[in-house]
Motif scaffolding. Structure first.
Motif, PDB file in Angstrom:
ATOM      1  N   ILE A   1       0.837  -1.210   0.000  1.00 40.89           N
ATOM      2  CA  ILE A   1       0.000   0.000   0.000  1.00 40.89           C
ATOM      3  C   ILE A   1       0.869   1.257   0.000  1.00 40.89           C
ATOM      4  CG2 ILE A   1      -1.611   1.331   1.437  1.00 40.89           C
ATOM      5  CD1 ILE A   1      -2.789  -1.316   2.339  1.00 40.89           C
ATOM      6  N   PHE A   2       2.031   1.120   0.624  1.00 38.25           N
ATOM      7  CA  PHE A   2       2.787   2.342   0.860  1.00 38.25           C
ATOM      8  C   PHE A   2       3.106   3.140  -0.419  1.00 38.25           C
ATOM      9  CE2 PHE A   2       6.849   4.541   1.134  1.00 38.25           C
ATOM     10  CZ  PHE A   2       6.522   5.543   2.017  1.00 38.25           C
ATOM     11  N   PRO A   3       3.596   2.458  -1.460  1.00 33.68           N
ATOM     12  CA  PRO A   3       3.969   3.277  -2.634  1.00 33.68           C
ATOM     13  C   PRO A   3       2.808   4.136  -3.139  1.00 33.68           C
ATOM     14  CG  PRO A   3       4.814   1.059  -2.856  1.00 33.68           C
ATOM     15  CD  PRO A   3       3.966   1.065  -1.633  1.00 33.68           C
ATOM     16  N   ALA A   4       1.611   3.523  -3.200  1.00 34.46           N
ATOM     17  CA  ALA A   4       0.479   4.304  -3.705  1.00 34.46           C
ATOM     18  C   ALA A   4       0.189   5.470  -2.779  1.00 34.46           C
ATOM     19  CB  ALA A   4      -0.743   3.408  -3.795  1.00 34.46           C
ATOM     20  N   LEU A   5       0.237   5.170  -1.501  1.00 36.17           N
ATOM     21  CA  LEU A   5      -0.081   6.188  -0.509  1.00 36.17           C
ATOM     22  C   LEU A   5       0.966   7.295  -0.584  1.00 36.17           C
ATOM     23  CD1 LEU A   5      -1.771   7.012   1.837  1.00 36.17           C
ATOM     24  CD2 LEU A   5      -0.517   5.466   3.303  1.00 36.17           C
ATOM     25  N   TYR A   6       2.186   6.860  -0.750  1.00 37.97           N
ATOM     26  CA  TYR A   6       3.292   7.824  -0.727  1.00 37.97           C
ATOM     27  C   TYR A   6       3.142   8.864  -1.828  1.00 37.97           C
ATOM     28  CZ  TYR A   6       7.975   9.736  -0.892  1.00 37.97           C
ATOM     29  OH  TYR A   6       9.029  10.600  -0.906  1.00 37.97           O
ATOM     30  N   GLN A   7       2.624   8.405  -2.978  1.00 41.64           N
ATOM     31  CA  GLN A   7       2.470   9.342  -4.089  1.00 41.64           C
ATOM     32  C   GLN A   7       1.709  10.582  -3.654  1.00 41.64           C
ATOM     33  OE1 GLN A   7       4.148   9.005  -6.692  1.00 41.64           O
ATOM     34  NE2 GLN A   7       4.760   6.909  -6.153  1.00 41.64           N
ATOM     35  N   HIS A   8       0.733  10.376  -2.736  1.00 41.73           N
ATOM     36  CA  HIS A   8      -0.116  11.507  -2.364  1.00 41.73           C
ATOM     37  C   HIS A   8       0.477  12.349  -1.262  1.00 41.73           C
ATOM     38  CE1 HIS A   8      -3.411  10.024  -4.811  1.00 41.73           C
ATOM     39  NE2 HIS A   8      -3.155   8.820  -4.349  1.00 41.73           N
ATOM     40  N   ILE A   9       1.416  11.756  -0.478  1.00 37.15           N
ATOM     41  CA  ILE A   9       1.879  12.534   0.685  1.00 37.15           C
ATOM     42  C   ILE A   9       3.350  12.895   0.570  1.00 37.15           C
ATOM     43  CG2 ILE A   9       0.188  11.594   2.275  1.00 37.15           C
ATOM     44  CD1 ILE A   9       2.365   9.674   3.258  1.00 37.15           C
ATOM     45  N   LYS A  10       3.943  12.623  -0.597  1.00 38.41           N
ATOM     46  CA  LYS A  10       5.391  12.766  -0.638  1.00 38.41           C
ATOM     47  C   LYS A  10       5.811  14.201  -0.334  1.00 38.41           C
ATOM     48  CE  LYS A  10       5.250  12.753  -5.694  1.00 38.41           C
ATOM     49  NZ  LYS A  10       5.553  11.877  -6.806  1.00 38.41           N
ATOM     50  N   ALA A  11       4.946  15.144  -0.699  1.00 40.32           N
ATOM     51  CA  ALA A  11       5.337  16.532  -0.480  1.00 40.32           C
ATOM     52  C   ALA A  11       5.636  16.789   0.991  1.00 40.32           C
ATOM     53  CB  ALA A  11       4.227  17.447  -0.956  1.00 40.32           C
ATOM     54  N   GLY A  12       4.878  16.152   1.874  1.00 39.16           N
ATOM     55  CA  GLY A  12       5.085  16.475   3.287  1.00 39.16           C
ATOM     56  C   GLY A  12       5.837  15.406   4.037  1.00 39.16           C
TER      57      GLY A  12
END
Length: 1714
Positions: free
Chosen positions: A1276-1287
């Motif tokens: 799940i992490f990679p997909a999730l990371y796409q959305h939160i990478k900025a922070g």
């Protein structure tokens, strides 16, 4: 004599007269000359008259004295012949009426003389008769003389004369009165007759006309004579009998009543003379007592004298009949006397004639009515009418009680041919033997008294026998039974007369009352009515009614007593029939007059007659409860047939059956008479039902008992059919009654059919009676399961069915009662109650009502209501009937139920879980029918009820298939809503508006579920809520099906909902469901379920409740997540989406953390699903088209189970989007969106950290997350990371690292390992490991392209990876868990009940892959500031040191090889960087680490495995060589940039490597080590290279290398010497292997050294070194003697290089120069 005055007749008369006179003169010629002369002169006289007058007859009459004279003289001769001739002639003259008064007087005188001489007596009588009948000339004395003459002749000795005279007297008396009547007729025109008033006392005769006067005088004298007084007028009477006098009086009174009624003088005679006379003559009869001794009275009592008594009674009869109105008081006396004469102590003959007299009165109802009015209805008057009836009754009774005590001689001559006579033969029971045959005489028999019934009279006429016996002087013999028969007929005629009269008058009165007379009918009565004023009519009516009531009440008691007795005693069918008819007509009459007591009494009598004797029926024995038990039939040893003390023994028994009682003892018998009574009862009820009123109770109770005894059982529609009694063979029916039964049953049915003609009140009486009967039957059936009496229930049904046209008035009492019956514990009883109720409901619904049901909703609901009421009854059989009824109603009336739907659906819905499978099945069948056929026809407001009912069936746990099918029905219903959405919505909105209005008017708020959503949405919400309830059903299959259906429905049809309604769907339906599922799952039982009912085996993945709930949880969570995913465009604009998101994440988290692999894995799948939601399009990138693209990707896959057609909605999604985006487009602000993702990240972190945290303690139940779960989690992490990478910052990275590390550390259970682990030899990563690396890869790629501030994360990533690299040699620990290394895991025998064995993964491939990643990454990032400053290189080296130092001890050989390769690669990149930053000191700590690492690797402590092949060894050696090459290429050349200490360490190391055997003297353990010749060579060479390099910067270095050389050479020398010594000493024995090996190595080292020295720059080689080398030579030579061929060959190689030293010595100078 019309012909007497015609000319021919006159002529003939004249001729006859002349011939008579001639004959007379001839006869008297000799003896009586005077007569002869008179005769001849008479001839002349006649001729003269004839010649002179035209009116010959008149002239003759004038001269009749002269004409008659010759004949009179002839009579005077007393000569028979002459007298006869004369009398004949005189008669002829009389017959032509030519006799004058004077002549008549002369004739009478002459006749008197003849009479006194007793001559020609008959001729005399004849002549008198002719004289008096042909004309009226005789009056007064002449008349009286003529009459006396006849009387005198009556008392002669001659019998013929006597009789003739008597007849003549009678005729003469009649003639006298007829003359008077004729006289009155003539005078009638002149003055109308005045009826005599009863109280007149006119004594004078003066006013009477001549004929009347004669009549008066005659009648007066008759009275005198009878009274034995002298006559006033009939002078010359010598004797007279009373009997004759009475007969004459009677005939006058009987034949000429009008004379007495019209003339006061005569009526006065009646009162003053006749009545006292009669009373006086009666006195001996009154005083006489049969059998009383005379001594008691002072004077001897005169015995009653039959002839007089009988005649007196005749007179009385006439007086009463004709002159009742005149003689009211006297009649009262007469009637009282009559009654007295019936007394038992009077002689039989007297009683017989008295009864005959009474019979004469009984056939005259109007007379009886008058009695009643005159006596019974007057105060202080004798109740005559009542007395008469009572007297008849007691008379009949007395006949039974007192055996006839006439003289016994006469008793036996009673006209029957009985041998021995009936009096002596009660035993023969009236069976008369005639020639061997047996016939049954009609008779009455009571208590042993047997009285035959004689045919005495035709019905309705009183033909008397004994009153006519005028010739008898002695009292006659009265045949046995005569008096009884007459009395019997009296009663019958009395009843018939009264009832006919009253009913006729009643009919007239009623027809006058009711104006609704059909035209033309009753025209008289209508005219009659018009003639009177209405009030008169009413008065008259009242008066009449009073009389009728008085008559009935006066006579009913006596009648009933007598009739009941006779009924009991009757043995003759015809007699019984008559008695019953009388009772029936009386009952009906009483009913019509409203006389309840008497009506009930008669009915009771008939009822009692219908039942066996002493039958215990409470209704009938209300007065005297039957004290006799049913056992009383065998009386004192008589034959059992003596059923009762009464005459029943002579009745044919036609049926034997069970009595209807709680405890029936024995059986009871029905006789043919009982059946006859029963038929009468039926007849009564059938024809007179309208007047029965409350006595229906009696009638029906009796019928019920009879039906029971006869074994009639109800069949369809309530008709009774002959059926066998359930109790067994106790019912016995003869063929006679068998043929009757269908008839009886038919009449019974017709009786209730005719209830449709009763008026409402009577109908209610009937229904009430049936209900109370039924209640009794119910009471009796309590507490036993015997066959109950179903008569009342069956008949209620029948009555209801025929009165359907006015069902409303009787529906409530009828169904109310039947509902009670339905609750009865006796199954047969309830079954019939239900049968009746359901039949009535069905009939009511199909009946053609006026107006039809569709327009009369109130009636329809009224009819259906009992069906609903049945739901409160718990008996399954009743409910089954109820449901079958519903099914039939649906099949026949389904389309027209309308407002009845809620009731019908309510019935299906009322079935409870505990009510058995068949009930639920039937109810469900109804529901299926409704859903398949009737949804479109029912009002939309009922749809919600359908949903509720279908849902409730889903929750029934009796039958799984029903639950599953009902879920299918819910799906069908939802489909129906979907297809008919618009119409339903319209209708519901209309209804809602109406309800709203009502509610406002009442001032209450509208409460319906899910208010304020619009009604159509509410319908959907109810459906969803129902499915939601089913999703938490205890049965897994139901949950699964319901879940699939719920989500499919929301998916397929959710687009119909209003936007705001989604809020309710999410919170009230979906989250509510998730909460419940979560709760149930977490509390579910972990016990193993052995089997799934029957022989179904359960898969081990579902064998506990917990596992089954897990499946539900999975399904539910997935469904909700899918809705969030696909409908996000609808949900996000709902204000609290983020809150919902949090709740959903919370659910995902709790599921993911549940201790169930299936749930947790599914939770992650749902997590993945909601993370794939396409984020809203940014404004900047917004495409031109509406954002349909971004609408859920999963639409295609939504068509869930049960949906056969793909879900295609061309309109909806775009439209909906359009609808919502008509405002500014749906772009939630970035911030909120980010918040959602961060919420997701936090949830992910919580799941990760919780699930991978090692437990504190371990036992067999410890839960350890599964590999797929962890894999999914990490994926799940990679997909999730796409959305939160900025922070995403370092803290987050740390968190991530912890999770990754923990996840990889989780072991797997040994039973799962074969599926997850590769076999040991394959180096493959598990998917989890792949995922971990992918996650890090994503991160590093992001950092790579990310801004500068992100790059500080590199070292952290290196740390993470390096940690993984360490796993290669040191697998991670998972808490305190002991893991077996994979090699030892028992694949094949996993012990049950042993703690699960946990297998550590083969981490080698993972570590190696991590290492590769590290190398790659380092290659890219070696120069990054962060990498440099965080000493990443040092970390890498440090990490690699472990596998390198372990070398052969590594778990996998590949590890150290890869480690070396990686080290070389990293160093090749990192060393230049390190040299570059030498000055900064950032790498200072790295060098010692590197030195130790290299040393640990090159001089490892681990020994190679035994099975290592030469080739392997050589390959490994070549790796070592590579490392040395790296040192020589990358390190030593840059010694000036590298710390000295490090360089020194390197040299030492090379030195050590160059001569391997230097390490220490060989021990046993090291024997097998192979010598690394190549390696040593390389070390040597490098060492030498750098030892002799001219670039030696410091003397120290050179010194090191030189010293190293000399040490090496010295050591070689020693070894060689020792070897030579040992060789010599050993002689023939070979030396130990290790010594040989050592010597070989030394020899090889020497040759290598020489080679190296040669290659080196000469100036770099110290002379001392050379000297040492050369010094070896002699020693080598000494070795030549050794025997080992290996040593020899090595020696050869060592000696060969020495050839280069073979040269002539040159001078030192030269040497120096060069």
């Amino acid at each position: 004599m019309s012909g007497t005055n015609s000319p021919e007749a006159v002529k003939k008369l004249l001729e006859n007269m002349q011939s008579d006179l001639r004959a007379l003169s001839l006869e008297c010629k000799k003896k009586f000359p005077p007569v002869k002369e008179a005769a001849e002169s008479g001839i002349i006289k006649v001729k003269t008259i004839a010649a002179r007058n035209t009116e010959i007859l008149a002239a003759l009459k004038e001269n009749s004295s002269e004409v008659v004279q010759p004949f009179l003289m002839g009579c005077g001769t007393k000569e028979p012949k002459i007298t006869q001739l004369c009398l004949a002639a005189i008669q002829r003259l009389m017959s032509h009426e030519v006799v004058s008064e004077t002549a008549a007087g002369n004739i009478i005188n002459m006749l008197w003389q003849l009479m006194e001489n007793s001559l020609e007596e008959l001729k005399l009588l004849q002549t008198v008769l002719v004289l008096l009948t042909t004309n009226t000339v005789v009056h007064d004395e002449a008349l009286s003389k003529a009459i006396v003459l006849c009387f005198r002749l009556h008392f002669t000795k001659d019998n013929i004369t006597n009789n003739t005279a008597a007849a003549t007297v009678r005729q003469v008396v009649t003639v006298v009165f007829e003359r008077m009547v004729a006289e009155d007729e003539q005078r009638k025109d002149i003055e109308p007759p005045v009826l005599v008033q009863g109280n007149s006392n006119r004594r004078s005769v003066s006013t009477l006309k001549p004929c009347a006067k004669d009549a008066y005088m005659l009648f007066q004298d008759l009275c005198q004579l009878v009274n034995a007084d002298a006559p006033y007028w009939l002078v010359g009477m010598t004797e007279m009998t009373r009997t004759f006098g009475l007969e004459l009086l009677e005939s006058v009174l009987n034949d000429f009543p009008q004379v007495f009624l019209q003339h006061q003088e005569f009526s006065f005679l009646l009162k003053e003379r006749v009545c006292p006379l009669v009373i006086k003559l009666f006195s001996p009869n009154i005083k006489f007592r049969q059998g009383s001794s005379t001594s008691s009275s002072p004077a001897p009592v005169e015995k009653p004298y039959f002839p007089i008594c009988m005649r007196l009674l005749r007179v009385v009869s006439v007086l009463i009949k004709q002159f009742y109105s005149l003689l009211v008081t006297e009649c009262e006396i007469f009637l009282s006397l009559l009654v007295k004469f019936l007394d038992a102590d009077k002689p039989q003959w007297l009683r017989a004639v008295a009864v005959e007299s009474i019979h004469r009165l009984c056939v005259q109802p109007q007379l009886l009515r008058s009695f009643c009015q005159s006596y019974d209805m007057k105060q202080h008057s004798t109740k005559v009418f009542r007395d008469i009836v009572n007297a008849l009754g007691s008379f009949i009774q007395s006949l039974f009680l007192v055996p006839p005590t006439g003289n016994t001689a006469t008793a036996n001559q009673a006209g029957n041919n009985n041998a021995g006579g009936p009096a002596s033969a009660p035993a023969s029971s009236g069976v008369v033997g005639i020639g061997g045959g047996v016939t049954l005489l009609p008779a009455f028999e009571y208590r042993g008294t047997w009285i035959p019934i004689l045919t005495v009279t035709v019905q309705g006429s009183a033909k008397a026998t004994y009153l006519e016996m005028l010739d008898k002087v002695e009292p006659p013999t009265i045949p046995e039974g005569y008096a009884m028969s007459v009395a019997f007929h009296c009663l019958l005629d009395l009843v018939r007369g009264i009832t006919t009269m009253i009913e006729g008058e009643l009919g007239e009165a009623e027809s006058i009352e009711c104006p609704a007379v059909p035209e033309g009918a009753n025209s008289q009565s209508s005219e009659h009515r018009d003639g009177q004023s209405v009030s008169d009519q009413a008065d008259k009516e009242t008066v009449s009614r009073a009389v009728w009531e008085e008559m009935v009440s006066a006579c009913w008691c006596g009648l009933l007593a007598a009739l009941s007795l006779l009924l009991d005693a009757s043995t003759d069918e015809a007699a019984t029939e008559n008695i019953l008819k009388a009772e029936l007509t009386m009952a009906a009459l009483c009913g019509r007059l409203g006389l309840v007591t008497s009506r009930d009494a008669f009915i009771t009598a008939i009822c009692k007659g219908s039942l066996p004797p002493h039958y215990a029926l409470t209704v009938l024995n209300a007065t005297t409860a039957a004290t006799l038990s049913n056992k009383s039939y065998s009386i004192q040893g008589h034959s059992v047939m003596m059923i009762s003390p009464s005459s029943e023994s002579h009745q044919q028994v036609v049926a034997v059956g069970q009595p209807l009682a709680v405890q029936p003892q024995g059986t009871v018998m029905l006789t043919s008479k009982n059946i006859q009574c029963m038929r009468t009862l039926l007849n009564l009820a059938h024809c007179h039902g309208a007047v029965l009123g409350t006595s229906w109770q009696l009638v029906l109770a009796t019928l019920q008992h009879l039906v029971w005894i006869l074994g009639l059982k109800p069949s369809g529609g309530g008709a009774l059919k002959p059926g066998r009694a359930v109790e067994g063979p106790s019912t016995v029916l003869t063929t006679a009654v068998m043929t009757d039964l269908p008839v009886i049953s038919n009449i019974l049915s017709r009786l209730f059919e005719s209830s449709q003609y009763l008026d409402d009140v009577s109908l209610h009486h009937l229904i009430n009676a049936l209900c109370s009967l039924s209640l009794e039957a119910m009471d009796m059936a309590y507490g036993n399961n015997k066959e109950p009496s179903l008569f009342a229930v069956a008949k209620l049904l029948e009555t209801g069915l025929v009165n359907m046209h006015r069902i409303e008035i009787l529906w409530r009492p009828l169904t109310g009662h039947l509902l009670e019956v339905c609750q009865h514990p006796n199954s047969r009883m309830r079954e019939w109650g239900a049968e009746a109720l359901t039949s009535l409901i069905k009939a009511g619904l199909t009946f053609n009502h006026e107006p039809p049901l569709s327009q009369n909703q109130r009636l329809q609901l009224l009819l259906l209501n009992p069906l609903k009421e049945m739901s409160s009854i718990n008996h399954p059989d009743i409910r089954l009937k109820q449901l079958e009824c519903v099914l039939q109603i649906l099949q026949s009336q389904g389309d027209s139920l309308g407002p009845g739907w809620p009731l019908v659906l309510g019935v299906m819905g009322a079935i409870r879980n505990d009510q058995g499978e068949s009930l639920i099945r039937t109810a469900f069948q109804c529901l299926q029918l409704v859903v398949t056929d009737f949804l479109p026809t029912m009002p939309c407001s009922c749809l919600q009820i359908v949903v509720d009912v279908a849902g409730s069936f889903g929750l029934h746990n009796q039958e799984l298939n029903i639950s599953l099918t009902s879920i299918g029905l819910l799906w069908n219903i939802s489909d129906y809503f979907f297809q008919r959405g618009e119409t339903i919505e319209k209708e519901l909105n209309k209804e809602e508006a109406a309800q709203q209005k009502q509610a406002e008017e009442k001032g209450v708020s509208l409460n319906r579920p899910f208010h304020p959503a619009p009604p159509f949405d509410c319908l959907w919400l109810c459906l969803y809520a129902k499915l939601g309830e089913l999703c938490v059903d205890p049965r897994p299959a139901v949950r699964k099906s319901a879940g699939q259906t719920l989500f499919s429905t929301i998916g397929a049809h959710g687009t119909l909902l209003q936007h705001s309604t989604w809020h309710t769907v999410i919170w009230k339906v979906l989250f509510h469901l998730l909460d419940r599922v979560r709760e149930s799952s977490t509390t579910a039982d972990k016990e193993k379920i052995e089997s799934g009912g029957g022989n179904i085996l359960i898969h081990h993945s579902r064998d506990t409740a917990e596992k089954q709930w897990a499946e539900t949880w999975v399904l539910t969570l997935a469904g909700v997540a899918r809705i969030f995913n696909t409908r996000r465009y609808l949900l996000q604009p709902l204000g609290d989406f983020s809150r919902a998101w949090d709740v959903l994440l919370d659910h995902i988290q709790s599921a993911a953390l549940s201790k169930n692999n299936e749930v947790s894995l599914a939770a992650l799948k749902s997590f993945q699903e909601i993370l794939q939601i396409v984020s809203p399009v940014r404004d900047s990138e917004k495409p031109e088209t509406p954002p349909v693209v971004n609408v859920p990707v999963l639409i295609g896959s939504i068509a869930g189970p049960g949906l056969n057609r793909p879900f295609v909605r061309t309109d909806s999604i775009g439209d909906k989007l359009g609808r919502y985006s008509s405002e500014p487009p749906v772009v939630t602000d970035e911030l909120e969106d980010l918040n959602l993702w961060w919420a997701a990240w936090n949830a992910w972190y919580r799941i990760g950290s919780e699930s991978t945290k090692p437990p504190v303690t371990f036992d067999k139940l410890t839960f350890i997350p599964s590999q797929p779960f962890l894999t999914a989690l990490i994926q799940i992490f990679p997909a999730l990371y796409q959305h939160i990478k900025a922070g995403f910052n370092m803290d987050d990275l740390q968190k991530l690292g912890v999770i990754l590390h923990s996840a990889v550390s989780v072991p797997i259970s040994s039973d799962a390992s074969p599926f997850i682990l590769p076999s040991y030899t394959e180096a493959v990563l598990t998917s989890l490991q792949e995922a971990v690396l992918t996650a890090l890869d994503v991160l590093q790629k992001a950092i790579c392209v990310g801004p500068e501030n992100m790059q500080i994360m590199y070292p952290a990533i290196f740390d993470q990876l390096l940690a993984f690299v360490e796993f290669s040699c040191k697998p991670p620990q998972y808490g305190q868990l002991e893991t077996k290394h994979i090699a030892n895991a028992k694949y094949n025998q996993i012990q049950l009940f042993a703690p699960a064995e946990w297998v550590a993964l083969n981490y080698v491939p993972f570590a190696e892959r991590s290492l590769e990643v590290v190398v790659d990454l380092y290659q890219k990032t070696a120069c990054h500031k962060a990498v440099v400053s965080e000493k990443v290189l040092q970390s890498i080296i440090k990490t690699l040191r472990v596998p390198l130092s372990l070398k052969y001890s590594c778990p996998s050989e590949s590890t150290w090889k890869l480690a070396v390769a990686s080290l070389l690669k990293v160093l090749s990149i990192g060393l230049p960087v390190a040299r570059q930053h030498a000055a900064s000191g950032k790498f200072d700590s790295m060098w010692p680490e590197l030195a130790s690492t290299l040393e640990d690797f090159l001089f490892t402590k681990s020994i190679p495995p035994d099975n290592l092949s030469i080739q392997e060894f050589q390959r490994n050696e070549s790796i070592d060589v590579e490392v040395v090459q790296l040192i020589s290429a990358e390190i030593l050349p840059y010694a000036n940039l590298i710390p000295k200490a490090f360089v020194g360490q390197m040299m030492t190391m090379l030195n050590r490597g160059s001569i391997h055997s230097q390490s220490s003297s060989f021990t046993e353990a090291e024997i097998d080590i192979r010598l690394r010749e190549e390696f040593s060579k390389m070390c040597f060479e490098t060492l030498l290279q750098f030892s002799f390099s001219n670039k030696v910067t410091t003397p120290q270095e050179g010194y090191i290398s030189r010293m190293a050389l000399s040490v090496l050479l010295q050591r070689s020398q020693d070894v060689l010497h020792r070897y030579i010594e040992d060789e010599r000493l050993s002689g023939k024995c070979p030396l130990p292997r290790q010594q040989v090996t050592e010597i070989i190595f030394v020899l090889k080292a020497v040759s290598t050294l020489i080679d190296s020295l040669k290659k080196t720059q000469p100036e770099n080689v110290d002379g001392n070194t050379w000297a040492q080398v050369i010094a070896l030579y002699p020693t080598l030579v000494e070795c030549i003697t050794c025997s080992s061929s290996e040593v020899c060959s090595a020696l050869k190689e060592a000696l060969v290089p020495f050839k280069d030293f073979m040269q002539p010595p040159a001078s030192k100078v030269q040497n120096g120069e060069s």
